[in-house]
Enzyme design. Structure first.
Site, PDB file in Angstrom:
ATOM      1  N   GLY A  69      73.752  49.774  41.613  1.00  0.00           N
ATOM      2  CA  GLY A  69      75.324  49.767  41.215  1.00  0.00           C
ATOM      3  C   GLY A  69      74.808  47.793  39.849  1.00  0.00           C
ATOM      4  O   GLY A  69      75.973  47.987  40.042  1.00  0.00           O
ATOM      5  N   SER A 192      75.825  54.568  42.374  1.00  0.00           N
ATOM      6  CA  SER A 192      75.043  53.862  43.309  1.00  0.00           C
ATOM      7  C   SER A 192      74.558  55.217  43.931  1.00  0.00           C
ATOM      8  O   SER A 192      75.171  55.816  44.498  1.00  0.00           O
ATOM      9  CB  SER A 192      74.579  52.841  43.470  1.00  0.00           C
ATOM     10  OG  SER A 192      73.845  51.901  44.551  1.00  0.00           O
ATOM     11  N   CYS A 317      76.590  42.095  51.004  1.00  0.00           N
ATOM     12  CA  CYS A 317      75.944  40.506  50.027  1.00  0.00           C
ATOM     13  C   CYS A 317      76.625  38.917  50.373  1.00  0.00           C
ATOM     14  O   CYS A 317      75.631  38.130  50.485  1.00  0.00           O
ATOM     15  CB  CYS A 317      76.212  40.928  49.109  1.00  0.00           C
ATOM     16  SG  CYS A 317      76.108  43.001  48.570  1.00  0.00           S
TER      17      CYS A 317
HETATM   18  N1  PLP Z   1      79.756  47.536  43.664  1.00  0.00           N
HETATM   19  C1  PLP Z   1      79.887  47.565  45.120  1.00  0.00           C
HETATM   20  C2  PLP Z   1      81.456  48.034  45.120  1.00  0.00           C
HETATM   21  C3  PLP Z   1      79.064  47.742  45.980  1.00  0.00           C
HETATM   22  O1  PLP Z   1      79.623  47.474  47.708  1.00  0.00           O
HETATM   23  C4  PLP Z   1      77.700  47.596  46.197  1.00  0.00           C
HETATM   24  C5  PLP Z   1      76.410  47.243  46.771  1.00  0.00           C
HETATM   25  O2  PLP Z   1      77.391  46.751  48.220  1.00  0.00           O
HETATM   26  C6  PLP Z   1      77.232  47.381  44.329  1.00  0.00           C
HETATM   27  C7  PLP Z   1      78.548  47.137  43.734  1.00  0.00           C
HETATM   28  C8  PLP Z   1      75.617  47.168  44.422  1.00  0.00           C
HETATM   29  O3  PLP Z   1      75.204  48.827  44.056  1.00  0.00           O
HETATM   30  P1  PLP Z   1      73.749  48.324  44.382  1.00  0.00           P
HETATM   31  O4  PLP Z   1      73.081  47.827  46.018  1.00  0.00           O
HETATM   32  O5  PLP Z   1      73.244  49.928  44.167  1.00  0.00           O
HETATM   33  O6  PLP Z   1      73.001  47.257  43.741  1.00  0.00           O
END
Ligand code: PLP
Length: 369
Positions: A69, A192, A317
């Site tokens: 993602g 994702s 994160c």
């Molecule tokens: N967008 C959202 C809303 C997410 O919650 C996350 C991951 O927690 C991401 C993007 C990032 O995705 P990825 O972990 O596949 O890089």
């Protein structure tokens, strides 16, 4: 361990793993190779693309596989022509906010759109976008912390009519609520794999014909020349299988987590001073984020961990940073209450006994004696 953090990641489904295994050992060919061994792998990637397309209401060629993602969100923003204007909501994931902020150093103009106290982008904010006239607007479909769902279809029509491209981050929505690219009426969408019981390190950007993407990675013709590099074949196969299962089992997974969440919320409400964010608004069926005045969320998370409970204090994160969540701050939640936030995100394999075990542990920690 009682795992209650499915918005951070999900365990890989056994059926997904089974579909992937042959592509790690037996069918190891490069999908770009012209001989049979390569063609078998190419055809398996095509099948995965079809499985994902079927889940999200799009055509297979509109899917660009990425490393997840985060990369798909970055790719969506770099599609912009030099100097283009961008508008994003204040509750986006860092994989949107950080590249957007970085673009401002390259001369792009950025507008941050506020949300109301429920965490929703309002009609006034959409009117503000129209006046700002950005080239691209990015508003997430469902928030990773609160689970609050945005009315993207309503906004997209109005913005598209004004010639403004619309991107949505559907990473959290996929596999939890119906997600239909065509029906949403948007131009780009991020998904994702590891949030839908697929492997980590794989995602996709869905793109319509109005978007001309500029690659982030150069050096190969893969993914229509937009995303160079030999495909992560086993992960793509796994993502495809996970998408197929998500489509088949969506209704039953939704009902299951909704029942568990109702049970959890019913018990949570017996704790004095508890506040459930976005409670009265359309939310992902698996998510509940709550705050408890006077409690330190990170500390509570660590104590719950010692009792075998895996939960989050906000975005995975962002946790560990010690800062109150920007999502809750945008909703006008006080820094003190935001710092107490705990997010529970349920999954298809959770049980009533997981809920009761969590609740009893929580109660013993926050209501001593
Ligand atoms: N967008 C959202 C809303 C997410 O919650 C996350 C991951 O927690 C991401 C993007 C990032 O995705 P990825 O972990 O596949 O890089």
């Amino acid at each position: 361990m009682v795992y209650l953090d499915h918005n951070a990641t999900t365990p890989i489904d056994d059926r997904v793993l089974e579909a992937m295994l042959p592509f790690l050992k037996v069918f190891y060919g490069n999908p770009s190779s012209l001989y049979r061994h390569g063609r078998i792998v190419r055809s398996a990637i095509d099948t995965a693309r079809e499985q994902i397309a079927a889940l999200i209401g799009t055509q297979p060629p509109q899917i660009i596989f990425t490393s997840g993602g985060t990369e798909a969100n970055n790719l969506a923003l770099t599609a912009l022509k030099p100097g283009a204007k961008i508008a994003i909501s204040a509750i986006e994931h860092p994989s949107i906010t950080e590249p957007a902020e970085n673009l401002t150093s390259q001369g792009h103009e950025l507008k941050l759109l506020g949300v109301n106290k429920e965490g929703c982008v309002t009609q006034e904010a959409v009117d503000e976008i129209v006046r700002f006239r950005p080239d691209l607007t990015s508003i997430m479909l469902a928030n990773n912390e609160t689970g609050v769902i945005q009315d993207i279809t309503g906004y997209a029509r109005q913005l598209n009519d004004q010639g403004i491209l619309v991107h949505t981050d559907a990473v959290q929505a996929l596999g939890k609520i119906p997600v239909d690219f065509a029906r949403l009426g948007i131009n780009m969408m991020t998904v994702s794999s590891h949030k839908i019981y697929g492997p980590k390190g794989c995602g996709a950007l869905i793109v319509d014909k109005n978007v001309i993407l500029r690659p982030i990675l150069y050096g190969g013709g893969q993914e229509h020349g937009v995303r160079a590099g030999t495909e992560n074949v086993p992960a793509i196969i796994g993502f495809g299988k996970a998408a197929e299962l998500a489509g088949l089992e969506l209704a039953q997974r939704t009902e299951h987590v909704l029942n568990l969440r109702a049970l959890l919320e019913e018990h949570l409400q017996s704790i004095p001073g508890i506040f459930i964010f976005g409670k009265e608004i359309d939310r992902l069926p698996n998510t509940v984020q709550f705050g408890l005045e006077g409690v330190d969320g990170e500390m509570l998370l660590m104590k719950l961990d010692q009792k075998g409970m895996a939960v989050s204090s906000g975005s995975a994160c962002a946790s560990g940073g010690g800062k109150p969540s920007p999502v809750l701050a945008a909703m006008g939640v006080s820094a003190e209450l935001a710092k107490s936030a705990i997010r529970i995100s349920l999954g298809k394999d959770n049980t009533e006994s997981d809920i009761m075990e969590f609740f009893n542990q929580l109660k013993s920690l926050v209501i001593p004696g």
